[in-house]
Design a protein around this motif. Structure first.
Motif, PDB file in Angstrom:
ATOM      1  N   SER A 193       0.836  -1.211   0.000  1.00 38.13           N
ATOM      2  CA  SER A 193       0.000   0.000   0.000  1.00 38.13           C
ATOM      3  C   SER A 193       0.868   1.257   0.000  1.00 38.13           C
ATOM      4  CB  SER A 193      -0.943   0.001   1.204  1.00 38.13           C
ATOM      5  OG  SER A 193      -0.192   0.280   2.373  1.00 38.13           O
ATOM      6  N   LYS A 194       2.132   1.105   0.392  1.00 41.79           N
ATOM      7  CA  LYS A 194       3.050   2.259   0.367  1.00 41.79           C
ATOM      8  C   LYS A 194       3.821   2.316  -0.946  1.00 41.79           C
ATOM      9  CE  LYS A 194       3.931   2.372   5.381  1.00 41.79           C
ATOM     10  NZ  LYS A 194       3.639   3.722   5.825  1.00 41.79           N
ATOM     11  N   GLY A 195       3.454   1.454  -1.889  1.00 36.90           N
ATOM     12  CA  GLY A 195       4.060   1.535  -3.226  1.00 36.90           C
ATOM     13  C   GLY A 195       5.223   0.579  -3.455  1.00 36.90           C
ATOM     14  N   TYR A 196       5.535  -0.279  -2.483  1.00 35.98           N
ATOM     15  CA  TYR A 196       6.620  -1.238  -2.702  1.00 35.98           C
ATOM     16  C   TYR A 196       6.060  -2.491  -3.373  1.00 35.98           C
ATOM     17  CZ  TYR A 196       9.134   1.656   0.649  1.00 35.98           C
ATOM     18  OH  TYR A 196       9.734   2.718   1.290  1.00 35.98           O
ATOM     19  N   ASP A 197       6.916  -3.145  -4.140  1.00 34.53           N
ATOM     20  CA  ASP A 197       6.558  -4.414  -4.751  1.00 34.53           C
ATOM     21  C   ASP A 197       7.006  -5.522  -3.797  1.00 34.53           C
ATOM     22  OD1 ASP A 197       6.286  -5.409  -7.994  1.00 34.53           O
ATOM     23  OD2 ASP A 197       7.082  -6.850  -6.537  1.00 34.53           O
ATOM     24  N   SER A 198       6.283  -6.654  -3.790  1.00 32.10           N
ATOM     25  CA  SER A 198       6.701  -7.774  -2.918  1.00 32.10           C
ATOM     26  C   SER A 198       8.141  -8.172  -3.209  1.00 32.10           C
ATOM     27  CB  SER A 198       5.839  -9.001  -3.174  1.00 32.10           C
ATOM     28  OG  SER A 198       4.510  -8.670  -3.065  1.00 32.10           O
ATOM     29  N   LEU A 199       8.526  -8.079  -4.475  1.00 29.54           N
ATOM     30  CA  LEU A 199       9.879  -8.509  -4.831  1.00 29.54           C
ATOM     31  C   LEU A 199      10.947  -7.554  -4.295  1.00 29.54           C
ATOM     32  CD1 LEU A 199       9.234  -9.904  -8.413  1.00 29.54           C
ATOM     33  CD2 LEU A 199       9.535 -11.204  -6.285  1.00 29.54           C
ATOM     34  N   ASP A 200      10.553  -6.324  -3.949  1.00 30.91           N
ATOM     35  CA  ASP A 200      11.501  -5.435  -3.258  1.00 30.91           C
ATOM     36  C   ASP A 200      11.849  -6.043  -1.900  1.00 30.91           C
ATOM     37  OD1 ASP A 200      11.377  -3.570  -5.321  1.00 30.91           O
ATOM     38  OD2 ASP A 200       9.719  -2.462  -4.386  1.00 30.91           O
ATOM     39  N   TRP A 201      10.831  -6.635  -1.273  1.00 28.52           N
ATOM     40  CA  TRP A 201      11.080  -7.276   0.027  1.00 28.52           C
ATOM     41  C   TRP A 201      11.970  -8.507  -0.150  1.00 28.52           C
ATOM     42  CZ3 TRP A 201      12.106  -6.221   4.507  1.00 28.52           C
ATOM     43  CH2 TRP A 201      12.146  -7.184   5.520  1.00 28.52           C
ATOM     44  N   ARG A 202      11.720  -9.263  -1.180  1.00 29.73           N
ATOM     45  CA  ARG A 202      12.562 -10.432  -1.452  1.00 29.73           C
ATOM     46  C   ARG A 202      14.015  -9.980  -1.701  1.00 29.73           C
ATOM     47  NH1 ARG A 202      11.483 -16.072  -3.200  1.00 29.73           N
ATOM     48  NH2 ARG A 202      13.489 -16.767  -3.954  1.00 29.73           N
ATOM     49  N   TYR A 203      14.172  -8.934  -2.524  1.00 28.86           N
ATOM     50  CA  TYR A 203      15.508  -8.410  -2.831  1.00 28.86           C
ATOM     51  C   TYR A 203      16.197  -7.966  -1.531  1.00 28.86           C
ATOM     52  CZ  TYR A 203      19.147  -6.107  -5.592  1.00 28.86           C
ATOM     53  OH  TYR A 203      20.346  -5.746  -6.150  1.00 28.86           O
ATOM     54  N   PHE A 204      15.462  -7.263  -0.695  1.00 32.78           N
ATOM     55  CA  PHE A 204      15.988  -6.797   0.601  1.00 32.78           C
ATOM     56  C   PHE A 204      16.541  -7.982   1.400  1.00 32.78           C
ATOM     57  CE2 PHE A 204      15.684  -5.724   5.063  1.00 32.78           C
ATOM     58  CZ  PHE A 204      15.858  -4.351   5.162  1.00 32.78           C
ATOM     59  N   CYS A 205      15.757  -9.052   1.483  1.00 32.54           N
ATOM     60  CA  CYS A 205      16.169 -10.219   2.282  1.00 32.54           C
ATOM     61  C   CYS A 205      17.394 -10.906   1.684  1.00 32.54           C
ATOM     62  CB  CYS A 205      15.014 -11.222   2.391  1.00 32.54           C
ATOM     63  SG  CYS A 205      13.655 -10.578   3.380  1.00 32.54           S
ATOM     64  N   LEU A 206      17.510 -10.903   0.363  1.00 35.07           N
ATOM     65  CA  LEU A 206      18.651 -11.562  -0.272  1.00 35.07           C
ATOM     66  C   LEU A 206      19.964 -10.836   0.029  1.00 35.07           C
ATOM     67  CD1 LEU A 206      17.166 -12.415  -3.805  1.00 35.07           C
ATOM     68  CD2 LEU A 206      17.531 -13.961  -1.881  1.00 35.07           C
ATOM     69  N   GLY A 207      19.865  -9.602   0.483  1.00 35.29           N
ATOM     70  CA  GLY A 207      21.069  -8.819   0.774  1.00 35.29           C
ATOM     71  C   GLY A 207      21.744  -9.204   2.084  1.00 35.29           C
ATOM     72  N   ALA A 208      21.109 -10.054   2.881  1.00 39.89           N
ATOM     73  CA  ALA A 208      21.712 -10.448   4.167  1.00 39.89           C
ATOM     74  C   ALA A 208      21.811 -11.970   4.229  1.00 39.89           C
ATOM     75  CB  ALA A 208      20.851  -9.953   5.328  1.00 39.89           C
ATOM     76  N   HIS A 209      22.807 -12.475   4.938  1.00 40.47           N
ATOM     77  CA  HIS A 209      22.901 -13.922   5.110  1.00 40.47           C
ATOM     78  C   HIS A 209      21.781 -14.379   6.048  1.00 40.47           C
ATOM     79  CE1 HIS A 209      24.494 -17.844   6.294  1.00 40.47           C
ATOM     80  NE2 HIS A 209      25.030 -17.821   5.086  1.00 40.47           N
TER      81      HIS A 209
END
Ligand code: AMP
Ligand code: ZN
Length: 473
Positions: free
Chosen positions: A297-313
């Motif tokens: 609802s704030k304009g983010y795509d679900s895949l932005d969240w996936r990308y975010f998570c992939l950035g950390a071990h």
């Protein structure tokens, strides 16, 4: 490629060797469906999806089983409090069954939008009560249970290995434990296998059993369902780290006590927490949690969240902030823009996925993902591939498709955007010529090609991620 995984049992990284060569039995603890999943829960499911994708990418056949906890999970992991679904039911006036159905559907909406591959078997606890009763009977026959106050308890003193996953020091635990939690318990770490009317007599979800009408404890469901679908011994069991000291510890005790076989599970993998704004674990009970629909609802795509998570071990804590999420969104956008531009350079054609070992970036990617799922390094390999000037657009695109088998970022979609398809052939050819001129450091030629592209109605913009084509307005 040998896959190495950090096994919580033993606390060391080991080479993964399945029970049956080429096949993997994987069990992941599923959601308790009394509320929306928060993005911390979803981080755990993304980590498990990456694990499964790495196994598939390396040629294993994976049988993945996940439960849905729709009964038996109390507000406290040590049998304290009340059933989470019943509590919600009392608060909202809706039936526990409706609540379970509603939040299960919401969960899979999130799951699918994160491009998580669905499990082969999804098993709600309420549909496996008979299996749980069967397992409790087995434990009873083996002398591992006692009845007190109407409830059936597992007696941990009958299982000498109790606590091996969590490295629990039982003596210090016992002396420091609060015995007042449940006076029926002979040992404070004993846990309920079956609740009867003696506790929560007005519970909506109840079943007949040899010990009276009641309902199962939370831990028995995962043992009963995983063994039903994966056999009495299987390869990998996952969850968040909060499951180690009680839930998984109790699962091991009752499973190994029932079958007499050890080890029940060969590899235990646990994902670290997502921390909320104030640096504490994001949790439903604290009320301070974010959901995927809220981010959308704030304009983010679900895949932005996936990308975010992939950035950390997966074994590192991850701090949430909108600023960091914005960076992930910007990085994913520039990745997609770059793929669109590369497709234009490749005559609008999406190539076939690369073959294993086709270039060093793919080798590095395979080595890093097989090294206990080192996704931050794998993401750096992706960007290295894209920035490698010795590779053609087609080689880069096909390499990206290869890596996306594990990343799950739906990157092929960025190669098939209308922009990529609509660029006239002549412009795509000129873009290619300009890239070659720049590679040869022939700046004059590059400028003249740019002018010709502009004459055809397009502007080339050089960005840190590569050339970007825009239509002149
Ligand atoms: P639940 O629906 O509460 O049973 O939790 C689902 C999964 O999310 C479990 O594997 C938990 O261990 C995991 N989990 C809970 N809180 C967090 C968090 N803040 N970060 C990452 N995983 C979490
Ligand atoms: Zn479980």
């Amino acid at each position: 490629m040998p896959i190495r995984l950090y096994n919580t049992m033993g606390r060391r990284t080991e080479e993964f060797v399945p029970i049956v060569p080429g096949q993997v039995g994987l069990y992941t603890c599923g959601p308790t469906v009394y509320d929306y999943a928060h993005i911390g829960n979803l981080r755990t499911y993304i980590f498990e999806d990456v694990l499964k994708r790495v196994l598939l990418h390396n040629g294993y056949k994976v049988r993945h089983v996940m439960n849905i906890t729709d009964v038996g999970h109390l507000t406290g992991d040590g049998d304290e409090g009340q059933d989470k679904l019943e509590k919600k039911s009392r608060e909202t006036g809706r039936s526990a069954w409706d609540i379970a159905a509603f939040y299960t559907e919401a969960f899979f909406k999130d799951y699918d939008s994160l491009n998580i591959i669905r499990p082969d078997v999804i098993c709600p606890a309420t549909r496996h009560i008979g299996d749980m009763i069967g397992l409790i009977r087995r434990l009873e026959k083996g002398g591992h249970t006692y009845i007190a106050g109407g409830n059936v308890y597992f007696s941990i003193d009958t299982f000498p290995d109790y606590g091996k996953l969590a490295n629990l020091n039982l003596e210090s635990l016992q002396s420091g434990a609060r015995i007042d939690i449940d006076s029926n318990k002979r040992n404070p770490k004993d846990f309920v296998l079956w609740f009867t009317n003696s506790k929560f007599g007005n519970q909506e979800m109840m079943w007949d059993s040899p010990w009276g009408r009641g309902y199962p404890g939370w831990h028995i469901e995962c043992s009963a369902m995983s063994m039903k679908y994966l056999g009495e011994q299987f390869d990998i069991h996952c969850g968040g780290i909060d499951a180690i000291p009680v839930h998984h510890t109790n699962e091991i005790a009752q499973s190994e006590a029932a079958t007499g076989k050890q080890p029940w599970v060969r590899y235990w993998l646990h994902g670290e927490f997502l921390l909320s704004g104030k640096g504490s674990k994001m949790s439903k009970s604290s009320g301070e949690f974010l959901t995927l629909p809220l981010l959308q609802s704030k304009g983010y795509d679900s895949l932005d969240w996936r990308y975010f998570c992939l950035g950390a071990h997966y074994r590192s804590q991850l701090q949430f902030s909108y600023q960091a999420l914005d960076s992930a969104r910007a990085a994913r956008k520039s990745l997609c823009d770059r793929l669109t531009a590369l497709t234009a350079l490749n005559d609008g054609q999406v190539p076939l996925k690369a073959q294993r070992g086709e270039n060093r970036w793919l080798d590095d990617f395979d080595a890093d993902t097989a090294s206990d799922l080192n996704m931050p390094k794998a993401m750096a390999d992706l960007w290295g591939l894209l920035k490698d000037e010795t590779l053609t657009p087609a080689q880069k695109l096909s390499g990206v498709l290869y890596m996306d088998e594990v990343l799950g970022l739906k990157l092929e979609g960025a190669m098939k955007t209308p922009q990529a398809e609509q660029i006239p052939q002549e412009v795509a050819d000129l873009l290619q010529q300009r890239a070659e001129a720049k590679k040869n450091r022939d700046w004059a030629a590059a400028d003249s090609v740019r002018a010709r592209i502009e004459a055809l109605g397009y502007i080339v913009k050089d960005t840190p991620q590569g050339p970007k084509l825009e239509k002149k307005v």
